[in-house]
Scaffold this active site. Structure first.
Site, mmCIF file in Angstrom:
data_model
loop_
_atom_site.group_PDB
_atom_site.id
_atom_site.type_symbol
_atom_site.label_atom_id
_atom_site.label_comp_id
_atom_site.label_asym_id
_atom_site.label_seq_id
_atom_site.Cartn_x
_atom_site.Cartn_y
_atom_site.Cartn_z
ATOM 1 N N LYS A 228 47.593 47.206 40.524
ATOM 2 C CA LYS A 228 46.810 46.494 41.527
ATOM 3 C C LYS A 228 46.842 44.994 41.235
ATOM 4 O O LYS A 228 46.822 44.601 40.066
ATOM 5 C CB LYS A 228 45.372 47.015 41.403
ATOM 6 C CG LYS A 228 44.476 46.802 42.563
ATOM 7 C CD LYS A 228 43.132 47.491 42.292
ATOM 8 C CE LYS A 228 42.417 46.904 41.090
ATOM 9 N NZ LYS A 228 41.063 47.412 40.905
ATOM 10 N N LYS B 144 42.268 40.079 39.092
ATOM 11 C CA LYS B 144 41.853 38.800 38.517
ATOM 12 C C LYS B 144 42.212 38.701 37.048
ATOM 13 O O LYS B 144 42.384 37.612 36.515
ATOM 14 C CB LYS B 144 40.329 38.676 38.617
ATOM 15 C CG LYS B 144 39.803 38.532 40.019
ATOM 16 C CD LYS B 144 38.285 38.706 39.985
ATOM 17 C CE LYS B 144 37.691 38.479 41.355
ATOM 18 N NZ LYS B 144 36.315 38.982 41.424
ATOM 19 N N LYS C 41 38.743 50.176 32.930
ATOM 20 C CA LYS C 41 38.281 48.915 32.331
ATOM 21 C C LYS C 41 37.947 49.080 30.857
ATOM 22 O O LYS C 41 38.155 48.163 30.059
ATOM 23 C CB LYS C 41 37.049 48.377 33.071
ATOM 24 C CG LYS C 41 37.373 47.724 34.393
ATOM 25 C CD LYS C 41 36.229 46.810 34.823
ATOM 26 C CE LYS C 41 36.511 46.151 36.152
ATOM 27 N NZ LYS C 41 35.384 45.306 36.593
HETATM 28 P P1 AMP Z 1 36.293 42.281 42.659
HETATM 29 O O1 AMP Z 1 37.298 41.226 42.447
HETATM 30 O O2 AMP Z 1 36.550 43.480 41.795
HETATM 31 O O3 AMP Z 1 34.881 41.831 42.632
HETATM 32 O O4 AMP Z 1 36.547 42.791 44.139
HETATM 33 C C1 AMP Z 1 35.984 42.180 45.280
HETATM 34 C C2 AMP Z 1 36.485 42.864 46.532
HETATM 35 O O5 AMP Z 1 37.899 42.704 46.649
HETATM 36 C C3 AMP Z 1 36.245 44.385 46.534
HETATM 37 O O6 AMP Z 1 35.892 44.800 47.842
HETATM 38 C C4 AMP Z 1 37.565 44.957 46.124
HETATM 39 O O7 AMP Z 1 37.765 46.272 46.609
HETATM 40 C C5 AMP Z 1 38.528 43.979 46.773
HETATM 41 N N1 AMP Z 1 39.794 43.944 46.030
HETATM 42 C C6 AMP Z 1 39.966 43.594 44.717
HETATM 43 N N2 AMP Z 1 41.267 43.681 44.367
HETATM 44 C C7 AMP Z 1 41.933 44.092 45.488
HETATM 45 C C8 AMP Z 1 43.312 44.366 45.773
HETATM 46 N N3 AMP Z 1 44.262 44.212 44.840
HETATM 47 N N4 AMP Z 1 43.626 44.758 47.031
HETATM 48 C C9 AMP Z 1 42.676 44.907 47.995
HETATM 49 N N5 AMP Z 1 41.367 44.670 47.784
HETATM 50 C C10 AMP Z 1 40.999 44.263 46.547
#
Ligand code: AMP
Ligand code: TRP
Length: 332
Positions: A194, A197, A111
Site C-alpha cells: 500500500k 506515510k 503495524k
Molecule cells: P491514515 O493516513 O492512515 O490516517 O489514513 C487516512 C485516510 O486515507 C483513511 O481513510 C485511509 O483509508 C486512507 N488511505 C490511506 N492510505 C491509502 C491508500 N494507499 N489508498 C487509499 N486510501 C488510503
C-alpha cells in the site's frame, strides 16, 4: 439525519492515497451531508511522534483539508485532542469491545509486526478510539480508504453490543463509504504494498507537498512491466503495478478504468507515464500551492481548529452525557 465523520492521522507525509481514497471524497460529500472531519492526533501517538513534529503535522493535516477544498464554514474541522469526549467514550468502548475482536484486527498485526510485545497498548485499542470518534457524533456514514473497512465493521459491532447490553437503540449502525477508482492506492515501487506515510522510500509515494518536478520524477521511475496497456480492465489481472497506475489515472481524471484503457490500450508506458504526470501535476499542484500559502499563516489554521473544536464539542458532549446516564456513570 445523515452525518459524515472521518479522520486522518497527522503522522506526516500525506500522500496521493490519502487524497484519492479519503480527502477528495470528504470534499465531495460536503454537498448533501453535515460533515465532521478530524485530525486524529490521539491516534497518531499510538506510535512514537516527536512532539514538535506532531504539532506541525497536525497543522499541516488541517491545512491539507482546507487546501483540498473542505470549507470550514460548512464542515467542522478540528483536532481530536481538543475534544475530551473522544478519549472518554473510548474508555467506555474498551469495556464493550472484546479481546477476541481486537485480536482479529489486521492493521494491528501489520503495524506491530514482530515486535508485538513491544507495541503500545494504545495501538492495540486504537479501533475503540476510532469507534468513539465516530459514535460521539452519532455519525451515520464514514468515508475511508479500503484499508479501514475492518475497523468500521468493529465500530458496528461495538455500537450493536452497546445497544444490546443496555437494551436501548442509541448508537446508529454506520455505513462505510468507500468509493472512487482508487480506494487502495499502491506504492509506486511495489504493486503489492500500500502507498503509505511510513514507507522508507520517498519514491514509493507522491506527497501532497511535492512540486511538479518531483511528481514527474516519481512517475517516471514508477515500477511497471514491459507489456503495453490492455484494452480493458480484465487485462490488468496479475499486473499490479500497471493496474495501480491506471487506477490513479482514472481517479485523477474522474473517469473509469475502462474509459482510460479505451484510450490507452495497446500503448506502452512511454506514452502513458507522461500523460499521467501531466494530469497529476494539473490536479495536485494547485493543492500544494494552497497548502504552502496556508502553512505560511499558521494563525489562521489554528483559528479554524479552535473554532471547529467548539462546534465539535457542542455535538459530542451531549452524546457523552447521555452515555453516562445510560451506563450509570456520574453526570459530567
Ligand atoms: P491514515 O493516513 O492512515 O490516517 O489514513 C487516512 C485516510 O486515507 C483513511 O481513510 C485511509 O483509508 C486512507 N488511505 C490511506 N492510505 C491509502 C491508500 N494507499 N489508498 C487509499 N486510501 C488510503
Ligand atoms: N484509523 C484511520 C486511519 O488510519 C483514521 C481514523 C481515526 C478514522 N478515527 C477515524 C477514520 C474515524 C474514520 C473515522 O486511516
Amino acid at each position: 439525519m445523515k452525518r459524515i465523520f472521518s479522520g486522518v492521522q497527522p503522522s506526516g507525509n500525506l500522500h496521493l492515497g490519502n487524497y484519492l481514497g479519503a480527502i477528495r471524497n470528504f470534499v465531495r460529500l460536503q454537498d448533501g451531508y453535515e460533515c465532521v472531519y478530524c485530525v486524529v492526533d490521539l491516534h497518531a501517538i499510538t506510535v512514537w511522534q516527536d512532539p514538535a513534529e506532531l504539532a506541525r503535522n497536525t497543522r499541516e493535516c488541517a491545512a491539507t483539508f482546507l487546501a483540498a477544498g473542505i470549507d470550514p464554514e460548512r464542515s467542522v474541522i478540528f483536532n481530536q485532542s481538543r475534544v475530551a469526549a473522544h478519549a472518554r467514550l473510548a474508555w467506555i468502548f474498551n469495556c464493550v469491545a472484546r479481546l477476541g475482536w481486537l485480536n482479529r484486527m489486521t492493521q494491528f498485526k501489520e503495524k506491530a509486526g514482530k515486535q508485538r510485545e513491544n507495541a503500545s497498548v494504545g495501538l492495540y485499542v486504537y479501533p475503540s478510539l476510532m469507534a468513539a470518534d465516530i459514535l460521539a457524533y452519532k455519525a451515520t456514514h464514514v468515508p475511508v480508504g479500503e484499508d479501514q473497512k475492518q475497523h468500521l465493521e468493529l465500530t458496528r459491532d461495538i455500537a450493536q453490543k452497546f445497544n444490546h447490553d443496555f437494551g436501548i437503540e442509541f448508537f446508529p449502525l454506520i455505513e462505510p463509504l468507500i468509493f472512487g477508482e482508487a480506494t487502495r492506492v499502491m506504492s509506486l515501487r511495489d504493486g503489492a504494498a500500500k502507498m503509505s506515510k511510513s514507507d522508507g522510500s520517498e519514491a514509493s509515494r507522491i506527497n501532497l507537498t511535492d512540486d511538479a518536478d518531483s511528481i514527474a520524477h516519481k512517475i517516471r521511475r514508477a515500477r511497471t512491466d514491459p507489456e503495453p496497456l490492455p484494452h480493458s480492465p480484465d487485462g490488468l489481472a496479475g499486473r499490479a503495478e500497471a493496474a495501480n497506475l491506471v487506477g490513479i489515472f482514472a481517479a485523477l481524471a474522474d473517469r473509469t478504468a475502462e474509459d482510460v484503457l479505451a484510450e490507452f490500450g495497446g500503448r506502452g508506458f512511454a506514452d502513458f507515464k507522461p500523460a499521467l504526470s501531466e494530469l497529476a501535476v494539473a490536479v495536485l499542484s494547485p493543492i500544494a500551492a494552497e497548502l504552502r500559502r496556508l502553512m505560511a499563516d499558521p494563525g489562521y489554521v489554528d483559528s479554524v481548529l479552535a473554532a471547529g473544536a467548539e462546534r465539535a464539542a457542542a455535538i459530542a458532549d451531549p452524546v457523552l452525557d447521555e452515555v453516562h446516564e445510560i451506563v450509570g456513570l456520574a453526570a459530567r
